[in-house]
Design a protein around this motif. Structure first.
Motif, short mmCIF file in Angstrom:
data_model
loop_
_atom_site.label_atom_id
_atom_site.label_comp_id
_atom_site.label_asym_id
_atom_site.label_seq_id
_atom_site.Cartn_x
_atom_site.Cartn_y
_atom_site.Cartn_z
N PHE A 226 0.97 -0.75 0.25
CA PHE A 226 0.07 -0.07 0.05
C PHE A 226 0.97 1.49 -0.35
CE2 PHE A 226 -3.34 2.97 1.99
CZ PHE A 226 -4.34 2.94 0.98
N VAL A 227 1.69 1.40 0.53
CA VAL A 227 3.13 2.45 1.05
C VAL A 227 3.17 3.10 -0.45
CG1 VAL A 227 5.28 2.51 1.41
CG2 VAL A 227 3.58 2.24 2.98
N LEU A 228 4.06 1.03 -1.45
CA LEU A 228 4.52 1.70 -2.51
C LEU A 228 3.09 2.50 -3.97
CD1 LEU A 228 5.95 1.00 -5.23
CD2 LEU A 228 5.46 -1.19 -5.23
N VAL A 229 1.86 2.07 -4.02
CA VAL A 229 0.93 2.37 -4.96
C VAL A 229 0.45 4.07 -3.95
CG1 VAL A 229 -1.23 2.53 -4.67
CG2 VAL A 229 -0.38 -0.09 -4.77
N ILE A 230 0.63 4.44 -3.27
CA ILE A 230 0.97 5.31 -2.18
C ILE A 230 1.68 6.51 -3.38
CG2 ILE A 230 0.79 7.46 -0.79
CD1 ILE A 230 -0.28 5.08 0.97
N TYR A 231 2.94 5.87 -3.10
CA TYR A 231 4.00 6.52 -3.72
C TYR A 231 3.85 6.35 -5.18
CZ TYR A 231 6.49 7.74 0.49
OH TYR A 231 7.23 9.03 1.45
N LEU A 232 3.68 5.54 -5.84
CA LEU A 232 2.84 5.40 -7.50
C LEU A 232 1.93 6.29 -7.45
CD1 LEU A 232 3.23 1.73 -7.72
CD2 LEU A 232 5.03 3.46 -8.62
N VAL A 233 1.16 6.95 -7.45
CA VAL A 233 0.10 7.69 -6.83
C VAL A 233 0.88 8.66 -6.98
CG1 VAL A 233 -2.16 9.31 -6.23
CG2 VAL A 233 -1.84 6.06 -6.38
N TYR A 234 1.35 9.56 -6.18
CA TYR A 234 2.05 10.52 -6.12
C TYR A 234 2.87 10.95 -6.81
CZ TYR A 234 6.29 13.36 -4.88
OH TYR A 234 7.42 15.02 -5.25
N VAL A 239 4.25 13.49 -12.68
CA VAL A 239 4.80 13.61 -13.31
C VAL A 239 3.20 13.83 -14.45
CG1 VAL A 239 6.02 11.98 -15.38
CG2 VAL A 239 6.82 12.18 -12.81
N VAL A 240 2.19 13.31 -14.69
CA VAL A 240 1.12 12.32 -15.79
C VAL A 240 0.51 14.40 -15.35
CG1 VAL A 240 -1.39 11.91 -16.95
CG2 VAL A 240 0.87 10.51 -15.44
N GLN A 241 -0.11 14.23 -14.25
CA GLN A 241 -1.10 15.74 -14.18
C GLN A 241 -0.14 16.68 -14.25
OE1 GLN A 241 -3.22 14.66 -10.72
NE2 GLN A 241 -4.61 12.93 -12.34
N LYS A 242 0.71 16.66 -13.66
CA LYS A 242 1.35 17.64 -13.56
C LYS A 242 1.75 18.89 -11.87
CE LYS A 242 3.30 17.43 -17.12
NZ LYS A 242 4.11 16.79 -17.83
N LEU A 243 1.19 18.45 -11.22
CA LEU A 243 0.46 18.97 -9.83
C LEU A 243 2.03 19.04 -9.45
CD1 LEU A 243 -1.91 19.15 -8.75
CD2 LEU A 243 -1.56 17.37 -7.21
N GLN A 244 2.28 20.56 -8.64
CA GLN A 244 2.76 20.73 -7.79
C GLN A 244 3.15 21.66 -6.63
OE1 GLN A 244 6.61 22.15 -10.47
NE2 GLN A 244 5.77 20.87 -12.35
N GLY A 245 4.04 22.03 -5.96
CA GLY A 245 3.98 23.03 -5.21
C GLY A 245 3.28 22.42 -3.95
N LYS A 246 1.85 23.24 -3.24
CA LYS A 246 1.74 23.00 -1.77
C LYS A 246 1.15 21.38 -1.95
CE LYS A 246 -1.93 25.29 -0.18
NZ LYS A 246 -2.16 26.62 1.08
N TYR A 250 2.16 18.12 1.08
CA TYR A 250 0.60 17.38 1.03
C TYR A 250 0.41 15.62 1.34
CZ TYR A 250 -0.13 21.88 3.57
OH TYR A 250 -0.59 22.94 4.89
N TRP A 251 0.72 15.80 0.26
CA TRP A 251 0.82 14.57 -0.41
C TRP A 251 2.02 13.80 0.26
CZ3 TRP A 251 -3.79 11.41 -2.95
CH2 TRP A 251 -3.35 10.49 -3.04
N ASN A 252 2.74 14.36 -0.35
CA ASN A 252 4.02 13.39 -0.24
C ASN A 252 4.49 13.33 2.03
OD1 ASN A 252 6.74 12.24 -0.76
ND2 ASN A 252 7.45 14.57 -0.09
N ILE A 253 4.04 13.92 2.59
CA ILE A 253 4.18 14.06 3.77
C ILE A 253 2.74 12.88 4.20
CG2 ILE A 253 3.42 15.20 6.10
CD1 ILE A 253 4.11 17.69 4.42
N GLY A 254 1.71 12.93 4.08
CA GLY A 254 0.74 11.81 4.23
C GLY A 254 1.47 10.51 3.86
#
Length: 277
Positions: A226-234, A239-246, A250-254
């Motif tokens: 599940f940890v692997l899946v969370i980081y794959l979603v990150y 990369v795909v959705q180009k999400l950056q910033g705050k 927060y996702w990375n901290i979670g």
């Protein structure tokens, strides 16, 4: 002595293959020609070593070494590496190349560490122990990368709040700019994810060999995947959705906080991760 040297060389090729898979993962996400070239030559070196062993086995037996399960596994891994090199050189189908190498790595690790093929029980016992050590080392290295990524995300949020509140001063100057903090957090996760994936492959292989009544629904096993899946979603969001910033910080901290839960809580609930209890 000769037998142990041969097994050491097999272990060395597995480590080289793991590094090649890691680089192919980075190339898969970024289409980086330099990284791809280095991964290709690492894999080519692995192929040369495998080919020498395969040819030696053919000369010793006078036949194609495919009649036993272990011979078949080795030949299968060699075929996968050969196809991967051909695809990488002539077709550049990154998606297929990466997953072909992932499968090839699993087959090679299975051949190298599976019991019943080395003749000596002492050698087999040592190999299984070393498989566990490689698994733990790779997992801890991936945790180290995730930890540093977590730190960069925390620094990003601190810097972001200081800028938003217009608190100029020495503290602000000592922190790096937001884009670099965000990028370094991403790069460390980019390294940690394939390392964790390979560690899980080796861990599952070790558990099947060594642990009686191994089940995938073990708390630590499920938690690790599940940890692997969370980081794959990150990585998908980054990369795909180009999400950056705050938001991605927060996702990375979670993700890292769940990693800690998995390491300490799920590890204590596991049936066989006894070294963590």
């Amino acid at each position: 002595m000769v037998e142990m040297n041969v097994t050491r060389l097999h272990e060395f090729t597995v480590i080289l293959y793991a590094l090649s898979v890691l680089l192919y993962f980075i190339d898969f996400l970024h289409n980086n020609r330099k990284v791809n070239k280095f991964a290709f030559w690492l894999l080519a070196f692995v192929w040369v070593i495998q080919s020498i062993f395969l040819l030696t086995r053919m000369l010793n037996t006078g036949r194609l070494p495919i009649l036993s399960m272990f011979e078949g596994l080795y030949f299968y891994a060699w075929v996968l590496i050969t196809l991967s090199l051909i695809l990488n050189k002539f077709l550049r189908v990154d998606f297929i190349v990466f997953f072909t190498n992932l499968l090839g790595f699993f087959i090679m690790a299975l051949h190298t560490f599976a019991p019943g093929q080395h003749g000596s029980s002492a050698v087999e016992t040592q190999l299984i122990s070393e498989l566990l050590m490689i698994h733990i080392t790779m997992a801890i290295l991936s945790y180290g990368a995730f930890s540093l990524s977590f730190v960069f995300s925390i620094l990003y949020l601190i810097q972001y709040n200081l800028l938003k509140q217009k608190k100029w001063g020495k503290r602000l100057l000592r922190l790096d700019d937001l884009s670099k903090l965000d990028y370094m957090s991403y790069v460390l996760n980019l390294i940690g994810v394939p390392m964790l994936l390979l560690a899980l492959i080796l861990g599952v292989l070790w558990a099947y060999i060594k642990v009686e009544n191994f089940y995938f629904y073990d708390a630590k096993v499920l938690g690790s995947f599940f940890v692997l899946v969370i980081y794959l979603v990150y990585l998908y969001k980054r990369v795909v959705q180009k999400l950056q910033g705050k938001t991605i910080a927060y996702w990375n901290i979670g993700a890292f906080l769940f990693l800690l839960v998995n390491f300490f809580l799920f590890g204590s609930l596991s049936n066989f991760h006894f070294w963590l209890t």
